[in-house]
Scaffold this active site. Structure first.
Site, PDB file in Angstrom:
ATOM      1  N   CYS A  81     -19.112 -69.269   3.352  1.00 55.01           N
ATOM      2  CA  CYS A  81     -19.249 -67.771   2.954  1.00 55.01           C
ATOM      3  C   CYS A  81     -19.388 -67.013   4.069  1.00 55.01           C
ATOM      4  CB  CYS A  81     -20.379 -67.555   2.240  1.00 55.01           C
ATOM      5  SG  CYS A  81     -22.047 -68.360   2.535  1.00 55.01           S
ATOM      6  N   VAL A  98     -16.995 -63.422   4.378  1.00 51.92           N
ATOM      7  CA  VAL A  98     -17.791 -62.531   4.388  1.00 51.92           C
ATOM      8  C   VAL A  98     -17.012 -61.326   5.384  1.00 51.92           C
ATOM      9  CG1 VAL A  98     -19.714 -60.993   4.692  1.00 51.92           C
ATOM     10  CG2 VAL A  98     -19.787 -63.110   3.081  1.00 51.92           C
TER      11      VAL A  98
END
Lengths: 519, 485
Positions: free
Chosen positions: A153, A157
């Protein structure tokens, strides 16, 4: 002192000795400022109530004890199913330590996987240098045939363009220009581990079929008679893939198993550590584009992949983790239909044996109530099997199953008289399940290792089927697919039923009249 | 010390050979982490606590693992929210075996996984509102919780969420309830280690500094101590606590295995902090020394030699009554340890061990092996710092192979060359070496056994090492009809 060299007591018994029990009581009384017993008992009872259940189900933000993991775990699973392939996860390094541990705890096998070890500076400037150095190091140290890149992630991001990064790495000489390095974006904040499997497999297949990220001509499909088989994210992959292979051989079908980690997660102890073993060859992965059709054993786990395959002109047979007689019948009949080959007598005989076994044992399963949770495809397969056995799957729950999945489960309920009082719960967790087990009690619970907490709290005996299974060994070696697999699931359920029956009837001079020697 | 371990190969040449596999730039960097120990080198002469190379299969984890997984997670009566996507909390759910006594889900929450399960919209719009709601839901459904901690996962720091503001607001709303925002995003630092530090600082800022010192009614004694840095893996803190109590001390807090928030709050009232895992909790020990004047002492409860030494060291901070009782404790357990050694030493004498673990274990367990006649010929830290390697020089002998932040490749090659009788490391390494036919024990989780601390633990340790090394399966790994090349 209770400890001795002759009879060493470890945590199982040591802490039940009086000196420790006394110590615990004192610690609690003097230093923990613990909740008064009355409040404790009151709250324990309250959590069993309809009122608590209502409040529990009103949760909108908090997730407690979910039955799902995140995307990159599935991506590592998928990568591990290809010949000589090293999974490379771009992002923070702790994630990779977690995936490797998670799989090793389930399979009791090593799981090789590297990280690009991004830290604060990469968060600011992007992880390009981590990719460049990481690919070079991984390639030189671990000599893979392919490196399958996915993302955590963190990388998602900050928006790292891994396609461009891989290209740049090749230009910089980290890996040869022609080296296969498929990639997939696998953000942990979308979907679950099954989504990651799907994305990663999609990444590998589009790499080989659609021109290797613009570096090679797209493959032109020349249809042949071969069949592709895709198992999906499957904790029983070691047993299942071997069983499926055997069945295909009985059929004499030319087939390609797309993503097959069954050897990688089952290497021998013979003095040699095999970082890579077996797996779908890269050549087969490429040639799979020409196949006549693809069988997706867990369609929800492979939605994007099978859509892509269909767009390449293949027929796709969409199944949902078939377990048992009718499920396997459908699988084999579809196989027969798309190949034009008759279902072999040997498998027909196996079918009869499973039916035989069910007939022998059904009295003990008939009418028993079950609650079950797990990945959505598995739930569809198990629900169908339980209904087939005359059991009642009264509670079917999935954390990563959505409303579309729930509608499919409902269809199964509606098609069976045993499904009349059954209910499906999409997007719910094991704390919801805890409430349900109190307010709508069942005879048995089916789920993964974490179900043991529900077993303890609600005294619903747990039958371990699912992923992960950490606290029982070698279950992944036994198939749950095919008639033989159905047999294994049947026996697993029966073993628990009989164990519970015995434990419930062994009271000397109270209940042991029913402690029968023949059941 | 003139004694040299038997590595069986030339260590320097082995390191050189292994480094050849790396690209030049990486080989240069890795060279600084690998050495053969020579007497007189104050820090084993290795670089440590610096970034892992990408792509090499480091064994390390992240700051979240160091905070949630190690320091905060075991505090049993608080709810620790894994804040961000679902994975981090899922993979670390109950896997560290921090034993505790409590009613899980009601007044204790150690083996549960609370997550904000971030979705794409939370990334895009921020998760602060969701976090507020999560705290409300926790208050409603788990009313007996004594506090909440917010364990940040990677995205939190990247999307600019203000978990401090949310925590402050909710704490106020719930009458000063302890709510602790922890900035342990996984990308911070180079390993678990920074997570320990961040977690220590959060305890300082949100438990010590925000708690009324008179919150808990507390009558002190001159013998009050706190166990710091024991996570009660398999019950380690319990088999340690029992000895401290027997020597007349009063253990007012366990940090953090089987720990409760009240114990943390009362810790500044201790007369002595006794520190087991220096790496993960030296920060809070130093803070309590500076702020509250509490001295701290490191101890080692692995194996009778070190236990005895440590008990006396701890006792030296107290009066004669404690010192006398300490001698009684040592004498009491002598028969047990003698019997354990008599039983197991003949089976383990001369066996060579290679370790790679975290925290304090790469050095602390060496004495326990030596008590059994075994020899540690290689060791290294997953996330040690320079001060860990300094401490290591007091444990290792000349010629010991030292490998900091070892990579999968290096470890495999080292073990292949050195051929130890036992490797002690983690779950990711276990099956690699067992496939190679090398006996293995997990030295993070005690391979689901334990406790290993204290005298009771030593018996289990000895039994387990014997069980691993003298397992008949290791005679079966070579196929009889296959010729050795």
């Amino acid at each position: 002192m209770s400890q001795s060299a002759e009879k060493v007591l470890d945590h199982f018994k040591l802490f039940r000795e009086p000196e420790y029990k006394e110590m615990f009581a004192k610690k609690k009384a003097e230093f923990e400022y613990a909740v008064p017993d009355e409040a404790l008992q009151h709250t324990i009872e309250w959590t069993k109530s309809e009122d608590y259940r209502e409040k529990n189900f009103a949760r909108e933000a908090l997730t407690v004890n979910p039955a799902k993991a995140c995307q990159p775990l599935g991506a590592v699973f998928a990568a591990n199913g290809f010949e000589g392939t090293l999974p490379f996860v771009h992002g923070s390094q702790g994630c990779v330590a977690y995936y490797r541990s998670h799989f090793s705890r389930h399979f009791k096998e090593p799981t090789s996987c590297v990280s690009s070890s991004m830290t604060e500076d990469a968060a600011v400037f992007g992880g390009l240098n981590n990719m460049i150095d990481g690919l070079a190091n991984a390639y030189n140290l671990y000599k893979p045939k392919m490196i399958a890149v996915s993302t955590t992630c963190m990388a998602e991001v900050i928006g790292d363009d891994i396609n461009a990064y891989i290209k740049t790495s090749k230009e910089k000489g980290s890996i040869p220009a022609e080296f296969d390095a498929p990639f997939a974006h696998t953000p942990a904040f979308v979907g679950s581990h099954i989504t990651g499997y799907d994305n990663a497999l999609h990444g590998v297949l589009t790499h080989f079929w659609d021109g290797k990220a613009g570096t090679a001509p797209k493959l032109e499909r020349k249809p042949n008679e071969s069949i592709n088989f895709i198992g999906g994210f499957d904790g029983y992959v070691v047993g299942n893939n071997r069983e499926i292979r055997r069945m295909f051989k009985e059929f004499d079908i030319d087939f390609t198993m797309l993503c097959d980690p069954s050897d990688a997660w089952d290497t021998p102890t013979d003095g040699e550590f095999r970082m890579y073993d077996g797996g779908t060859s890269l050549e087969d992965a490429a040639n799979a584009v020409h196949a006549k059709a693809t069988i997706a054993m867990q369609t929800i786990s492979t939605e994007k992949t099978v859509k892509m395959i269909e767009e390449h002109g293949q027929e796709v047979v969409r199944l949902h983790h078939p377990v048992g007689v009718a499920g396997t019948d459908k699988f084999l009949m579809e196989l027969s239909r798309i190949t034009g080959k008759d279902i072999p007598d040997s498998l027909t005989k196996e079918r009869g044996r499973l039916v035989d076994a069910i007939a022998d044992s059904s009295a003990h399963i008939h009418g028993k109530k079950f609650a079950l949770y797990g990945d959505p495809d598995l739930m569809l397969g198990l629900t169908a099997f339980l209904l087939e056995l005359g059991a009642e799957p009264v509670t079917v729950l999935s954390t990563n199953g959505d409303d579309k999945w729930a509608a499919k489960v409902q269809e199964l309920f509606d098609a069976s008289p045993f499904g009349k009082d059954c209910k499906v719960y999409p997007k719910k967790d094991l704390w919801h399940m805890r409430s349900l087990l109190f307010t709508d009690p069942v005879d048995f619970l089916i789920g993964n290792t974490f179900g043991k907490y529900l077993d303890r709290d609600t005294k619903t005996p747990l039958i371990r089927i699912g992923f992960p299974i950490f606290d029982r060994h070698h279950k992944h070696r036994y198939p749950v697919w095919g008639y033989q697999g159905g047999m294994n699931v049947l026996v697993t359920i029966l073993d628990k039923i009989f164990d519970v029956m015995d434990a419930d009837t062994n009271g000397i001079a109270t209940t042991d009249y029913s402690f029968d020697i023949i059941r | 010390m003139s004694y040299t371990v038997d590595l069986g190969v030339n260590g320097a040449e082995l390191i050189e050979e292994v480094l050849k596999a790396y690209p030049e730039k990486s080989a240069k960097r890795r060279a600084k982490h690998l050495t053969v120990h020579e007497e007189g080198k104050s820090d084993c002469d290795v670089k440590s606590n610096i970034k892992s190379l990408p792509g090499v299969m480091t064994i390390r984890g992240c700051a979240y693992a160091g905070s949630k997984g190690v320091v905060w997670g075991p505090i049993k009566d608080m709810i620790h929210i894994s804040h961000g996507p679902v994975g981090c909390g899922q993979y670390s759910w109950a896997s560290r075996r921090n034993y505790y006594i409590g009613t899980t889900g009601i007044d204790s929450f150690g083996t549960m996984q609370f997550t904000s399960d971030f979705q794409e919209k939370d990334i895009v719009f921020g998760g602060d509102k969701k976090l507020e709601k999560i705290m409300d839901e926790i208050q409603e459904l788990f009313p007996l919780n004594k506090g909440i901690s917010v364990q940040s996962e990677c995205p939190i720091g990247l999307i600019g969420d203000d978990i401090e503001a949310v925590s402050k607001k909710k704490s106020k709303e719930y009458n000063g309830k302890t709510i602790v925002p922890v900035r342990c995003e996984g990308f911070r630092g180079v390993s678990q280690s920074l997570g320990h530090h961040i977690a220590n600082d959060a305890i300082r800022d949100f438990i010590f500094d925000k708690t009324d010192p008179n919150k808990n009614e507390f009558t002190g004694t001159p013998y009050d101590v706190a166990i710091i840095g024991d996570y009660n893996i398999g019950g380690d803190a319990w088999s340690s606590r029992i000895l401290l109590e027997e020597m007349g001390l009063r253990v007012i807090a366990q940090w953090s295995g089987d720990g409760s928030i009240a114990e943390l709050e009362n810790s500044p009232k201790a007369k002595l902090n006794i520190l087991h895992c220096y790496r993960s909790m030296n920060y809070i020990s130093r803070h309590m020394e500076e702020k509250y004047g509490i001295p701290w002492v490191e101890y080692n409860f692995f194996g009778p030699s070190k236990i005895e030494e440590s008990l006396r060291k701890i006792a030296s901070f107290f009066d004669d009554s404690i010192k006398e009782k300490t001698e009684e404790v040592i004498a009491k357990y002598k028969a047990l340890t003698d019997a354990v050694i008599a039983k197991y030493k003949p089976r383990l004498q001369g066996k060579r061990v290679m370790l790679f673990v975290g925290g304090l274990r790469p050095r602390h367990v060496i004495g326990a092996y030596e008590d059994l006649g075994m020899e540690v010929v290689g060791t290294g830290y997953e996330f040690g710092h320079n001060d860990d390697y300094q401490r290591t020089t007091h444990y290792v002998k000349d010629g010991t192979l030292i490998y900091d932040d070892v990579t999968g490749y290096e470890f495999e090659k080292f073990v292949e060359a050195v051929q130890p009788d036992l490797v002690g490391s983690g779950i990711k390494e276990k099956y690699v070496f067992q496939k190679m036919g090398v006996p293995f024990r997990q030295m993070h989780s005690w391979d689901y056994s334990g406790p290993y601390h204290g005298y009771d633990g030593f018996a289990i340790f000895a039994r387990d090492m014997d069980m691993a090394i003298n397992n008949p399966v290791w005679a079966l790994t070579k196929t009889p009809w296959k010729k050795v090349a």
